[in-house]
Design an enzyme around this catalytic site. Structure first.
Site, PDB file in Angstrom:
ATOM      1  N   PRO A 152       0.821  -1.219   0.000  1.00 58.01           N
ATOM      2  CA  PRO A 152       0.000   0.000   0.000  1.00 58.01           C
ATOM      3  C   PRO A 152       0.856   1.270   0.000  1.00 58.01           C
ATOM      4  CG  PRO A 152      -0.209  -1.186   2.087  1.00 58.01           C
ATOM      5  CD  PRO A 152       0.575  -2.063   1.173  1.00 58.01           C
TER       6      PRO A 152
ATOM      7  N   GLU B 173       2.683  -7.244   8.621  1.00 57.81           N
ATOM      8  CA  GLU B 173       2.820  -5.785   8.673  1.00 57.81           C
ATOM      9  C   GLU B 173       3.714  -5.257   7.556  1.00 57.81           C
ATOM     10  OE1 GLU B 173       1.255  -3.435  10.778  1.00 57.81           O
ATOM     11  OE2 GLU B 173       0.083  -5.288  10.853  1.00 57.81           O
TER      12      GLU B 173
ATOM     13  N   ARG C  63      -4.351  -8.315 -20.612  1.00 56.71           N
ATOM     14  CA  ARG C  63      -5.232  -7.891 -21.706  1.00 56.71           C
ATOM     15  C   ARG C  63      -4.576  -6.880 -22.638  1.00 56.71           C
ATOM     16  NH1 ARG C  63      -8.150  -3.918 -20.804  1.00 56.71           N
ATOM     17  NH2 ARG C  63     -10.035  -4.627 -21.846  1.00 56.71           N
TER      18      ARG C  63
ATOM     19  N   ASP D 105     -10.545   1.026 -24.463  1.00 52.87           N
ATOM     20  CA  ASP D 105     -10.970   0.838 -23.084  1.00 52.87           C
ATOM     21  C   ASP D 105     -11.166   2.135 -22.348  1.00 52.87           C
ATOM     22  OD1 ASP D 105     -10.846  -1.824 -22.978  1.00 52.87           O
ATOM     23  OD2 ASP D 105      -8.825  -1.928 -22.135  1.00 52.87           O
TER      24      ASP D 105
END
Ligand code: ADE
Length: 243
Positions: free
Chosen positions: A88, A115, A153, A168
């Protein structure tokens, strides 16, 4: 394109990677995977891969030794491809990033758990850190699958229609407009007549306008990042917005 995945949960990958588009891409030899269990590179009786943080505090940290050994064994040292840590704390993944990474013939993806990983993995092993969004998951496995899905893709030959990926949402810098299929009338709701008109130029113009409208409504910031034609600008002005 080849992916080497380093994880403590190898069992979560096969069902998704061996379905649908990714299955077809593998059958066409456009895509291949190595899924590697970091635990296989531990040397102690209990195959420990985590430990307490120095300095105290909650949570466990992934130990550096098995991660370094796994990646060096599989990828070699020095590495011959980017080594991406899913975390993150990484740069947020976007379609632009997907297009950039899809040019690589090979990627190593390291899935963190607990963690996080020992800082030395970040500073001395990985070459890139990627987040799939500003929220925290229990590990990097789902983010790795998301990254692989987005890249797969984009590999030439994977999508049936090469134009598909170029049009897209996001790839063109605009969100895609509405799509319809048969029946032409469903519960009284009709497919717009222009789509059934057979006039390709009109259809293309309608699609462009729908994409502009949808982007204006849902993600107007995107409009300032692309080159709009005169026609686009006139259309957007006519929507009586502040654009
Ligand atoms: N691991 C945990 N949360 C994550 C996120 N948002 N992106 C990438 N890896 C993660």
């Amino acid at each position: 394109m080849h992916f080497d995945l380093f994880t403590l949960l190898p069992e979560v990958f096969p069902s998704y990677l061996n379905s649908s588009m990714m299955k077809r891409a593998q059958e066409k030899n456009l895509l291949s995977f190595g899924v590697h269990n970091i635990r296989d590179w531990t040397h102690d009786k209990h195959h420990v891969t985590d430990d307490y943080p120095y300095g105290g505090g909650g949570g466990m940290i992934m130990k550096p030794e098995p991660i370094f050994e796994a990646v060096e064994d599989v990828i070699g040292s020095p590495p011959d491809c980017p080594i991406i840590l899913l975390t993150p704390q990484g740069r947020v993944f976007t379609q632009n990033e997907a297009q950039r990474l899809a040019l690589e013939p090979k990627l190593a993806l390291l899935c963190g758990r607990y963690e996080g990983v020992d800082e030395r993995v970040r500073t001395h092993l990985v070459t890139d850190e990627i987040s799939i969004g500003d929220y925290v998951l229990t590990g990097g496995e789902l983010p790795a699958l998301i990254l692989i899905d987005a890249l797969t893709r984009l590999i030439p030959g994977v999508l049936g229609d090469e134009k598909g990926a170029a049009n897209d949402s996001h790839a063109s810098g605009l969100l895609e407009g509405a799509h319809y299929t048969r029946p032409a009338k469903f519960r009284g709701w009709e497919v717009p007549a222009v789509l059934r008109s057979g006039d390709h130029a009109k259809v293309a113009q309608w699609r462009r306008e729908q994409a502009l409208l949808r982007t204006l409504e849902r993600n107007p910031e995107m409009l300032s990042k692309i080159d709009l034609s005169k026609k686009d600008k006139v259309f957007l002005k006519a929507q009586k917005t502040s654009f």
